[in-house]
Design a protein around this motif. Structure first.
Motif, short mmCIF file in Angstrom:
data_model
loop_
_atom_site.label_atom_id
_atom_site.label_comp_id
_atom_site.label_asym_id
_atom_site.label_seq_id
_atom_site.Cartn_x
_atom_site.Cartn_y
_atom_site.Cartn_z
N ASN A 61 -48.16 -8.77 15.00
CA ASN A 61 -49.14 -9.29 15.95
C ASN A 61 -48.60 -9.39 17.37
N ALA A 62 -49.53 -9.55 18.31
CA ALA A 62 -49.21 -9.53 19.75
C ALA A 62 -48.11 -10.51 20.13
N MET A 63 -47.12 -10.03 20.84
CA MET A 63 -46.09 -10.94 21.32
C MET A 63 -45.65 -10.67 22.74
N GLY A 91 -48.02 -7.51 23.42
CA GLY A 91 -48.38 -8.79 24.05
C GLY A 91 -49.32 -8.54 25.22
N SER A 92 -49.77 -9.60 25.85
CA SER A 92 -50.71 -9.49 26.96
C SER A 92 -50.21 -8.50 28.02
N GLN A 93 -51.08 -7.57 28.39
CA GLN A 93 -50.71 -6.54 29.37
C GLN A 93 -51.05 -6.95 30.80
N VAL A 182 -61.14 -9.88 18.40
CA VAL A 182 -60.95 -11.15 19.12
C VAL A 182 -60.02 -12.01 18.27
N LYS A 183 -59.00 -12.56 18.89
CA LYS A 183 -57.99 -13.32 18.13
C LYS A 183 -57.73 -14.68 18.75
N GLU A 184 -57.39 -15.62 17.89
CA GLU A 184 -56.83 -16.90 18.33
C GLU A 184 -55.31 -16.75 18.33
N GLY A 212 -48.40 -21.99 11.83
CA GLY A 212 -47.24 -21.18 12.24
C GLY A 212 -46.83 -21.55 13.64
N THR A 213 -46.76 -20.54 14.50
CA THR A 213 -46.35 -20.77 15.89
C THR A 213 -47.33 -21.74 16.56
N ASP A 214 -46.77 -22.73 17.27
CA ASP A 214 -47.58 -23.80 17.86
C ASP A 214 -47.44 -23.71 19.38
N GLY A 255 -51.25 -16.39 11.37
CA GLY A 255 -50.89 -17.76 11.70
C GLY A 255 -50.07 -18.36 10.58
N GLY A 256 -48.75 -18.35 10.75
CA GLY A 256 -47.87 -19.00 9.78
C GLY A 256 -47.66 -18.22 8.50
N ILE A 257 -48.04 -16.97 8.47
CA ILE A 257 -47.83 -16.18 7.24
C ILE A 257 -46.44 -15.56 7.29
C1 FNR Z 1 -47.41 -14.75 20.94
N1 FNR Z 1 -48.78 -14.60 20.73
C2 FNR Z 1 -49.53 -13.86 21.64
N2 FNR Z 1 -50.82 -13.57 21.36
C3 FNR Z 1 -51.56 -12.82 22.22
O1 FNR Z 1 -52.72 -12.55 21.91
N3 FNR Z 1 -51.02 -12.37 23.40
C4 FNR Z 1 -49.72 -12.64 23.75
O2 FNR Z 1 -49.25 -12.21 24.81
C5 FNR Z 1 -48.94 -13.42 22.85
N4 FNR Z 1 -47.64 -13.75 23.14
C6 FNR Z 1 -46.84 -14.34 22.18
C7 FNR Z 1 -45.48 -14.50 22.41
C8 FNR Z 1 -44.67 -15.02 21.41
C9 FNR Z 1 -43.20 -15.15 21.67
C10 FNR Z 1 -45.22 -15.39 20.16
C11 FNR Z 1 -44.36 -15.94 19.06
C12 FNR Z 1 -46.56 -15.27 19.95
C13 FNR Z 1 -49.45 -15.20 19.56
C14 FNR Z 1 -49.31 -14.37 18.30
O3 FNR Z 1 -49.93 -13.12 18.42
C15 FNR Z 1 -49.92 -15.12 17.08
O4 FNR Z 1 -51.31 -15.25 17.26
C16 FNR Z 1 -49.33 -16.52 16.88
O5 FNR Z 1 -47.96 -16.50 17.18
C17 FNR Z 1 -49.51 -17.02 15.45
O6 FNR Z 1 -48.88 -16.16 14.52
P1 FNR Z 1 -47.44 -16.50 13.84
O7 FNR Z 1 -46.43 -16.45 14.96
O8 FNR Z 1 -47.56 -17.88 13.27
O9 FNR Z 1 -47.26 -15.42 12.84
#
Ligand code: FNR
Length: 339
Positions: A61-63, A91-93, A182-184, A212-214, A255-257
């Motif tokens: 997923n997006a990071m 991740g966000s562009q 569309v994602k949360e 998961g990530t908060d 989310g947290g998987i």
């Molecule tokens: C993210 N996530 C995220 N999502 C998104 O839509 N655009 C982004 O730029 C980012 N950036 C980002 C950076 C970092 C370091 C993390 C860890 C996460 C959110 C990510 O895609 C996801 O929705 C959440 O992290 C929940 O999933 P996990 O981490 O619990 O598997």
């Protein structure tokens, strides 16, 4: 400011302890099948997503991206996705739309995986031209639009005005020829939200649930506050909320998987793909591209073993597997009138 934020997100997310919210997957038990009548070699984990075949229904997923130091991370994530045959979102562009010098931290993903499934990413308030540019930049198969109101509010420099987002999503889905997800980002979605997003034309909804990530904790941490809020709708509950209004096939669970069993539980409930972000980043940063590749390959091998124990030969068969729901998830569904 944005460039440092990208680096801080990585550093702080990797230091994050267990979430204050549970994903809800522990409330779900899959019913074991003692007579599966299958050969493990015939169990097929492959699937089609956005018109391309994947070896497993998994999405990195997006990071990240948008900083020269992040190019190698995106390259490694994309290499692993290519080797294993799974999808990946960047991740966000936004940073690359404003500064052409950092584009290569995104385009490297397409270079590493020329024919794979790659998703572009921007906030849901982007303009049509920005969306088109982000898609073109990486020849994306789809555009992810992220919703992250709690994160923006927790950020000192974050947005405060969220009017018109749904109308903007509707405009984008109508005008773009590329499907929109569309994602949360870890706060989950209710069935009301999911219905509105589907009505606005989203091809897929990634519920991005809590557990998961908060990002409230990450942003609080960046501003020197240690407050932790257990905020958001757990991932399994978000998925079940979505399935109350949507037929299987349009929902992505994330989310947290972390483990194969949670992936399979999510697939049994009725999602078509499973997304993972921070756990994969952690394996890469603490280890190597090879370790991440091995982790994803083992994940698919474990999914195959669990499918056999459930008597499911194909991913689509998983939706017929009986699952028993207890605990908080059961009570949530009862209170919300979801069968
Ligand atoms: C993210 N996530 C995220 N999502 C998104 O839509 N655009 C982004 O730029 C980012 N950036 C980002 C950076 C970092 C370091 C993390 C860890 C996460 C959110 C990510 O895609 C996801 O929705 C959440 O992290 C929940 O999933 P996990 O981490 O619990 O598997």
């Amino acid at each position: 400011m944005r460039l440092n934020r990208k680096l801080e997100h990585i550093e702080l997310s990797l230091r994050q302890k267990e979430s204050a919210v549970s994903t809800g997957f522990d409330d779900i038990t899959l019913v074991h099948n003692s007579l599966p009548q299958l050969n493990l070699a015939d169990v097929d984990t492959s699937c089609t997503f956005l018109g391309k075949v994947l070896q497993g229904p998994l999405l990195i997923n997006a990071m990240t991206g948008g900083h020269p130091e992040l190019e190698s991370i995106n390259f490694s994530l994309a290499k692993a996705a290519y080797t294993v045959g799974v999808a990946m979102a960047v991740g966000s562009q936004r940073a690359a739309l404003e500064d052409h010098a950092v584009r290569s931290s995104f385009t490297v993903v397409r270079d590493a995986n020329p024919d794979g499934v790659i998703l572009a990413n921007l906030g849901a308030d982007c303009t049509l031209n920005e969306a088109r540019e982000a898609i073109k930049m990486i020849k994306a198969d789809s555009l992810q639009l992220h919703l992250n109101v709690p994160q923006e509010l927790a950020m000192a420099e974050g947005d405060r005005d969220f009017r018109g987002i749904l109308q903007n999503i509707e405009l984008l889905t109508k005008q773009l020829t590329t499907p929109v997800v569309v994602k949360e980002v870890g706060f989950g979605m209710s069935r009301e939200t999911i219905s509105r997003l589907r009505a606005a034309g989203a091809a897929y909804i990634d519920v991005g649930g809590a557990g998961g990530t908060d990002f409230i904790a990450i942003e609080n941490n960046r501003s020197g506050r240690q407050t932790r809020w257990a905020w958001g709708i757990p991932t399994a509950i978000s998925l079940l909320e979505g399935l109350a209004v949507e037929s299987p096939g349009h929902l992505i669970a994330s989310g947290g998987i972390v483990h194969a069993l949670d992936c399979v539980k999510a697939l049994c409930l009725g999602c078509s793909m499973v997304g993972m972000a921070r756990p994969l980043l952690k394996i890469l940063i603490d280890g190597s591209t090879e370790e991440l590749t091995a982790y994803l390959q083992n994940l698919i091998a474990d999914i195959r073993r669990i499918m056999l124990m459930l008597g499911a030969r194909r991913i689509a068969d998983l939706t017929s597997v009986p699952a028993v729901i207890g605990g908080t998830t059961y009570h949530w569904l009862a209170r919300r009138g979801i069968e």
